[in-house]
Design a protein around this motif. Sequence first.
Motif, PDB file in Angstrom:
ATOM      1  N   ASP A 111       0.801  -1.229   0.000  1.00 61.99           N
ATOM      2  CA  ASP A 111       0.000   0.000   0.000  1.00 61.99           C
ATOM      3  C   ASP A 111       0.830   1.273   0.000  1.00 61.99           C
ATOM      4  N   VAL A 112       2.141   1.165  -0.087  1.00 62.50           N
ATOM      5  CA  VAL A 112       3.001   2.340   0.023  1.00 62.50           C
ATOM      6  C   VAL A 112       2.654   3.406  -1.013  1.00 62.50           C
ATOM      7  N   TRP A 113       2.259   2.988  -2.190  1.00 62.97           N
ATOM      8  CA  TRP A 113       1.952   3.974  -3.242  1.00 62.97           C
ATOM      9  C   TRP A 113       0.478   4.374  -3.264  1.00 62.97           C
ATOM     10  N   SER A 114      -0.276   4.036  -2.218  1.00 66.99           N
ATOM     11  CA  SER A 114      -1.693   4.398  -2.162  1.00 66.99           C
ATOM     12  C   SER A 114      -1.915   5.818  -1.662  1.00 66.99           C
ATOM     13  N   VAL A 115      -0.869   6.489  -1.200  1.00 63.70           N
ATOM     14  CA  VAL A 115      -1.002   7.870  -0.732  1.00 63.70           C
ATOM     15  C   VAL A 115      -0.333   8.805  -1.738  1.00 63.70           C
ATOM     16  N   ASP A 116      -0.707  10.076  -1.693  1.00 62.92           N
ATOM     17  CA  ASP A 116      -0.179  11.091  -2.597  1.00 62.92           C
ATOM     18  C   ASP A 116       1.089  11.704  -1.983  1.00 62.92           C
ATOM     19  N   TRP A 117       2.236  11.038  -2.224  1.00 66.22           N
ATOM     20  CA  TRP A 117       3.508  11.502  -1.680  1.00 66.22           C
ATOM     21  C   TRP A 117       3.891  12.854  -2.275  1.00 66.22           C
ATOM     22  N   LEU A 118       4.569  13.683  -1.497  1.00 68.96           N
ATOM     23  CA  LEU A 118       5.171  14.896  -2.035  1.00 68.96           C
ATOM     24  C   LEU A 118       6.121  14.494  -3.157  1.00 68.96           C
ATOM     25  N   ASP A 119       6.187  15.327  -4.197  1.00 68.23           N
ATOM     26  CA  ASP A 119       7.015  14.989  -5.362  1.00 68.23           C
ATOM     27  C   ASP A 119       8.448  14.645  -4.963  1.00 68.23           C
ATOM     28  N   GLN A 120       9.024  15.437  -4.054  1.00 66.82           N
ATOM     29  CA  GLN A 120      10.411  15.208  -3.675  1.00 66.82           C
ATOM     30  C   GLN A 120      10.589  13.951  -2.821  1.00 66.82           C
ATOM     31  N   ASP A 121       9.535  13.447  -2.223  1.00 64.13           N
ATOM     32  CA  ASP A 121       9.635  12.228  -1.424  1.00 64.13           C
ATOM     33  C   ASP A 121       9.524  10.967  -2.274  1.00 64.13           C
ATOM     34  N   VAL A 122       8.950  11.070  -3.467  1.00 63.99           N
ATOM     35  CA  VAL A 122       8.734   9.883  -4.302  1.00 63.99           C
ATOM     36  C   VAL A 122      10.036   9.124  -4.562  1.00 63.99           C
ATOM     37  N   PRO A 123      11.115   9.775  -5.054  1.00 65.04           N
ATOM     38  CA  PRO A 123      12.335   8.997  -5.286  1.00 65.04           C
ATOM     39  C   PRO A 123      12.972   8.491  -3.990  1.00 65.04           C
ATOM     40  N   ALA A 124      12.814   9.234  -2.908  1.00 65.57           N
ATOM     41  CA  ALA A 124      13.356   8.788  -1.619  1.00 65.57           C
ATOM     42  C   ALA A 124      12.620   7.539  -1.139  1.00 65.57           C
ATOM     43  N   VAL A 125      11.297   7.534  -1.254  1.00 68.43           N
ATOM     44  CA  VAL A 125      10.512   6.368  -0.845  1.00 68.43           C
ATOM     45  C   VAL A 125      10.862   5.177  -1.733  1.00 68.43           C
ATOM     46  N   ALA A 126      11.044   5.415  -3.020  1.00 70.91           N
ATOM     47  CA  ALA A 126      11.431   4.327  -3.927  1.00 70.91           C
ATOM     48  C   ALA A 126      12.774   3.739  -3.503  1.00 70.91           C
ATOM     49  N   GLU A 127      13.705   4.575  -3.109  1.00 67.84           N
ATOM     50  CA  GLU A 127      15.012   4.096  -2.651  1.00 67.84           C
ATOM     51  C   GLU A 127      14.869   3.332  -1.338  1.00 67.84           C
ATOM     52  N   VAL A 128      14.024   3.823  -0.439  1.00 66.77           N
ATOM     53  CA  VAL A 128      13.772   3.127   0.829  1.00 66.77           C
ATOM     54  C   VAL A 128      13.227   1.732   0.544  1.00 66.77           C
ATOM     55  N   LEU A 129      12.277   1.627  -0.367  1.00 62.34           N
ATOM     56  CA  LEU A 129      11.698   0.322  -0.695  1.00 62.34           C
ATOM     57  C   LEU A 129      12.743  -0.596  -1.300  1.00 62.34           C
ATOM     58  N   GLY A 130      13.616  -0.053  -2.125  1.00 57.17           N
ATOM     59  CA  GLY A 130      14.692  -0.852  -2.694  1.00 57.17           C
ATOM     60  C   GLY A 130      15.643  -1.343  -1.628  1.00 57.17           C
ATOM     61  N   ALA A 131      15.942  -0.489  -0.653  1.00 53.85           N
ATOM     62  CA  ALA A 131      16.839  -0.869   0.438  1.00 53.85           C
ATOM     63  C   ALA A 131      16.212  -1.964   1.289  1.00 53.85           C
ATOM     64  N   ARG A 132      14.888  -1.937   1.434  1.00 52.94           N
ATOM     65  CA  ARG A 132      14.207  -2.934   2.261  1.00 52.94           C
ATOM     66  C   ARG A 132      14.107  -4.279   1.552  1.00 52.94           C
ATOM     67  N   SER A 133      14.329  -4.303   0.246  1.00 52.92           N
ATOM     68  CA  SER A 133      14.157  -5.562  -0.469  1.00 52.92           C
ATOM     69  C   SER A 133      15.374  -6.471  -0.346  1.00 52.92           C
ATOM     70  N   THR A 134      16.449  -5.966   0.257  1.00 55.06           N
ATOM     71  CA  THR A 134      17.632  -6.798   0.440  1.00 55.06           C
ATOM     72  C   THR A 134      17.587  -7.457   1.819  1.00 55.06           C
ATOM     73  N   PRO A 135      18.119  -8.663   1.925  1.00 55.73           N
ATOM     74  CA  PRO A 135      18.069  -9.363   3.212  1.00 55.73           C
ATOM     75  C   PRO A 135      18.738  -8.559   4.312  1.00 55.73           C
ATOM     76  N   GLY A 136      18.095  -8.513   5.471  1.00 56.25           N
ATOM     77  CA  GLY A 136      18.659  -7.857   6.643  1.00 56.25           C
ATOM     78  C   GLY A 136      18.617  -6.348   6.585  1.00 56.25           C
ATOM     79  N   ALA A 137      17.919  -5.756   5.615  1.00 57.15           N
ATOM     80  CA  ALA A 137      17.932  -4.303   5.461  1.00 57.15           C
ATOM     81  C   ALA A 137      16.971  -3.588   6.390  1.00 57.15           C
ATOM     82  N   HIS A 138      16.046  -4.281   7.014  1.00 62.22           N
ATOM     83  CA  HIS A 138      15.088  -3.581   7.871  1.00 62.22           C
ATOM     84  C   HIS A 138      15.516  -3.664   9.321  1.00 62.22           C
ATOM     85  N   PRO A 139      15.080  -2.646  10.090  1.00 62.28           N
ATOM     86  CA  PRO A 139      15.447  -2.624  11.512  1.00 62.28           C
ATOM     87  C   PRO A 139      14.880  -3.802  12.259  1.00 62.28           C
TER      88      PRO A 139
END
Length: 139
Positions: A111-139
């Motif tokens: 559901d991450v893309w179900s909200v209207d992110w600020l334009d400048q946050d869109v690439p940051a959120v995309a990078e966050v999601l990419g970082a979370r897709s690797t093993p051990g990347a989440h807190p």
Amino acid sequence: MTEPLVVVVAAALYDDTGRLLAARRSAPPELAGRWELPGGKVESGESPEHALVRELREELGVTAEPVARVPGEWPLMKDGYVLRVWRARLVDGTPAPLQDHDELRWLEPADVWSVDWLDQDVPAVAEVLGARSTPGAHP
């Protein structure tokens, strides 16, 4: 690359179930109603990590711990402002919209893309999601 005039820090704050916290802006008027990763400006003489902890306490009423910086930085609408993001762990408290926000939402990964992110946050959120897709990347 020249150092930006102002660094704005934001938290990719996850709960124990893997949901990402999004905050809906209530101010300023041109940003109201759109969503962002919570955070704010680094003050003079303050480390970005300290600013992140302070901003989350002020804006959400929680204690959080920066875990790791998300690679990259993203220019904001104001010249000389850049956004830098850290994955963060909630240490104490329940997030509440205390400053600059009128709603918070824990978003499931689907559901991450179900909200209207600020334009400048869109690439940051995309990078966050990419970082979370690797093993051990989440807190």
